[in-house]
Design an enzyme around this catalytic site. Structure first.
Site, short mmCIF file in Angstrom:
data_model
loop_
_atom_site.label_atom_id
_atom_site.label_comp_id
_atom_site.label_asym_id
_atom_site.label_seq_id
_atom_site.Cartn_x
_atom_site.Cartn_y
_atom_site.Cartn_z
N HIS A 97 7.64 -18.79 -20.95
CA HIS A 97 9.09 -18.56 -21.02
C HIS A 97 9.41 -17.84 -22.32
CE1 HIS A 97 13.37 -19.31 -20.58
NE2 HIS A 97 13.40 -19.76 -21.84
N SER A 127 7.33 14.17 2.86
CA SER A 127 6.56 12.94 2.57
C SER A 127 6.51 12.16 3.87
CB SER A 127 7.21 12.15 1.45
OG SER A 127 8.61 12.05 1.65
N GLY A 133 11.18 11.83 5.01
CA GLY A 133 10.27 10.68 5.05
C GLY A 133 10.61 9.71 3.93
P1 NAI Z 1 4.33 6.78 4.94
O1 NAI Z 1 3.64 6.75 6.24
O2 NAI Z 1 4.36 5.58 4.08
O3 NAI Z 1 5.86 7.21 5.16
C1 NAI Z 1 6.20 8.37 5.86
C2 NAI Z 1 7.57 8.20 6.42
O4 NAI Z 1 7.98 9.43 6.97
C3 NAI Z 1 7.66 7.16 7.51
O5 NAI Z 1 8.66 6.24 7.21
C4 NAI Z 1 7.97 7.99 8.75
O6 NAI Z 1 8.80 7.32 9.66
C5 NAI Z 1 8.69 9.18 8.16
N1 NAI Z 1 8.64 10.39 8.98
C6 NAI Z 1 7.57 10.90 9.62
N2 NAI Z 1 7.92 12.05 10.26
C7 NAI Z 1 9.24 12.25 10.00
C8 NAI Z 1 10.18 13.25 10.37
N3 NAI Z 1 9.81 14.28 11.12
N4 NAI Z 1 11.45 13.13 9.93
C9 NAI Z 1 11.81 12.09 9.15
N5 NAI Z 1 10.97 11.11 8.78
C10 NAI Z 1 9.70 11.20 9.19
O7 NAI Z 1 3.71 8.04 4.18
P2 NAI Z 1 3.93 8.61 2.71
O8 NAI Z 1 5.10 8.01 2.05
O9 NAI Z 1 3.88 10.09 2.88
O10 NAI Z 1 2.64 8.12 1.98
C11 NAI Z 1 1.34 8.46 2.48
C12 NAI Z 1 0.39 7.33 2.23
O11 NAI Z 1 0.17 7.15 0.86
C13 NAI Z 1 0.91 6.02 2.78
O12 NAI Z 1 -0.12 5.31 3.38
C14 NAI Z 1 1.39 5.30 1.57
O13 NAI Z 1 1.38 3.90 1.71
C15 NAI Z 1 0.44 5.80 0.51
N6 NAI Z 1 1.09 5.77 -0.78
C16 NAI Z 1 1.21 4.60 -1.44
C17 NAI Z 1 1.86 4.55 -2.63
C18 NAI Z 1 1.99 3.28 -3.32
O14 NAI Z 1 1.53 2.28 -2.80
N7 NAI Z 1 2.62 3.26 -4.49
C19 NAI Z 1 2.46 5.72 -3.25
C20 NAI Z 1 2.33 6.87 -2.45
C21 NAI Z 1 1.66 6.87 -1.28
#
Ligand code: NAI
Length: 472
Positions: free
Chosen positions: A450, A270, A185
């Site tokens: 700046h 993830s 992910g």
């Molecule tokens: P995410 O939904 O942003 O990304 C998960 C990714 O995993 C996607 O790109 C998806 O296509 C991929 N994926 C899903 N199943 C898969 C598979 N079987 N094989 C390969 N790839 C696969 O979720 P993430 O990164 O786990 O984060 C969870 C939530 O927490 C999100 O809504 C995210 O925006 C939020 N978050 C935000 C942060 C920030 O803004 N700094 C930091 C961490 C999380």
């Protein structure tokens, strides 16, 4: 045994003490409501204990490592640094504990009553709290807010065992770092962990099912991150399905794509987070759960049951702590009958702390085109920024997407997208521009100090007026 203690009726009962829940409680108490919060673990939720705060602390550890490793360039001659992750772990925990203590103190100061245990909503706004000692307490609220959050998703064949297959929960508790990892992910969590682990010496492979990293971010910003990952030796495979893994020795071999494999010490999942609603609702509450498991809400966070609201990761809105905060405020203002503007989810700020950092608000160029806008786009790389040269971090850019008016001039700023040094701290001006629907002409009047990194945003906007100073 169920105890209904005297005085256990509140104006507001919140189930879940994460950012969505505690913000609702704090804001409600500040408005004079009597408030109770039910939390089964620790006040602060995922963000404080298993998410934003510990993850960003480790990313800062990686940043310190990079600074020390690159210090010779500044004439500060230091040996190649080594990592003692147990010290990093202890520092992270100290910060989490300090913030936790601060939060608990703040809640006490506002006279919020905290209940430890698992809260379940019953018809009639009754909430039972099942504590650790088999005792169940019952309280009730004129209004009830569901804020039970989310947990990491897993995928078939990859059960998190805390040793070889890890979710973010386990990664944040590691005492030593794996020498090699496959991150499944490439979203926000995946990119943050990939970046941090690579900087601290692990060999990292990212496996992403979709065609690119950081889906939802602007393509130019994603290119900056992808280029940096490539340069730092992070192997990124996009558009690949992960088919399984075969443990061997102390690690495992992950299969993906068309018969490809990678052998690693650990796998990090993830692949998103799912809403946590198990045990949240008894029969007959009238609260609807949608097919994906989220609590259904209207734009004011009202569920389908009168007087029951929901905020944070348990509803299908961006899973960001600050979105939870904002939703909590909407709930309290709605309860009080005050004028309230629902959260505009298309314009909330995003901040992703991988190296280089990513921050944005509003529409990507692709989304604006898809929505039917004609656009004017300006990009300015940090390479031309004096402060970026001084700090030695010139990777990245600022990109502003504005509506193109019939006379060819730039109208409203639709999106501001940044990748590069400290951009999570630089988004403020861009966020305001997008949310005030300001034009480049208006924003260009503001003077940027700046030399600062924020001058790049000022330059980009100035160039969109048709006349740049250093660019355009
Ligand atoms: P995410 O939904 O942003 O990304 C998960 C990714 O995993 C996607 O790109 C998806 O296509 C991929 N994926 C899903 N199943 C898969 C598979 N079987 N094989 C390969 N790839 C696969 O979720 P993430 O990164 O786990 O984060 C969870 C939530 O927490 C999100 O809504 C995210 O925006 C939020 N978050 C935000 C942060 C920030 O803004 N700094 C930091 C961490 C999380």
């Amino acid at each position: 045994m169920v105890t209904t203690a005297e005085g256990m009726e509140f104006d507001l009962v919140v189930i879940g003490g994460g950012p969505g829940g505690y913000a609702t409680a704090l804001y409600g108490a500040a408005a004079g409501l009597s408030v109770a919060v039910v939390e089964k673990d620790k006040m602060g939720g995922t963000c404080l204990h298993r998410g934003c705060i510990p993850a960003k602390e480790f990313l800062e550890t990686a940043s310190v490592y990079r600074t020390v490793a690159g210090s010779n360039e500044f004439g500060i001659l230091a040996d190649q640094p080594t990592v003692d992750f147990s010290v990093s772990q202890a520092r992270k925990q100290k910060i989490v504990d300090q913030l936790h203590k601060g939060l608990v103190g703040l809640m006490k100061g506002r006279k919020i009553t905290s209940f430890a245990g698992t809260g379940t909503l019953h018809p009639g706004h009754r909430v039972t709290i099942a504590g650790a000692d088999d005792e169940t307490t019952e309280i009730s609220g004129t209004q009830v807010v569901l804020a039970s959050g989310s947990v990491p998703r897993t995928i078939p064949g990859f059960d998190a065992d805390g040793r070889i297959v890890l979710t973010s929960d386990e990664v944040l508790d590691l005492e030593t770092l794996p020498a090699s990892v496959a991150v499944i992910g490439g979203g926000a969590i995946g990119c943050e962990f990939a970046s941090m682990l690579s900087d601290l010496g692990s060999e990292v492979t990212v496996l992403e099912a979709l065609p690119g990293l950081l889906t939802g971010c602007d393509a130019d910003v994603v290119s900056v991150v992808a280029r940096s990952f490539r340069k730092r030796g992070i192997a990124v495979h996009t558009g690949v399905q992960v088919t399984g893994h075969e443990p061997s020795g102390s690690g495992t071999t992950v299969s993906f794509g068309e018969g490809q494999t990678v052998t690693v010490d650990a796998v990090i999942l993830s692949v998103g987070r799912r809403p946590l609603t198990e045990g949240l609702l008894a029969e007959g509450t009238g609260v609807e759960i949608d097919p994906r498991g989220f609590v259904t809400v209207d734009p004011y966070q009202r569920t389908t049951a009168e007087g029951v609201w929901a905020v944070g990761d348990v509803v299908n809105t961006p899973q960001l702590a600050h979105v939870g905060f904002a939703e909590g405020i909407v709930v309290v203002k709605s309860i009080l009958g005050e004028p309230v503007v629902p959260v505009d989810y298309g314009k909330v700020p995003w901040a992703i702390y991988c190296q280089p950092e990513v921050a944005f608000a509003g529409m990507t160029e692709a989304a604006a085109l898809e929505a039917g806008f004609e656009v004017l786009v300006q990009k300015d790389p940090f390479g031309g920024n004096s402060r970026a040269r001084i700090i030695g971090e010139t990777e990245g850019l600022v990109k502003v997407v504005a509506e193109k008016l019939p006379d060819g001039k730039a109208g409203r700023i639709l999106g501001v997208h940044l990748a590069g040094p400290w951009v999570t701290e630089q988004l403020g001006a861009g966020y305001l521009a997008v949310n005030w629907e300001a034009t480049p002409d208006e924003v260009a009047q503001f003077v940027q100090p700046h030399p600062t990194l924020s001058e790049t945003f000022g330059e980009t906007v100035l160039a969109l007026t048709g006349r740049g100073l250093h660019i355009g």
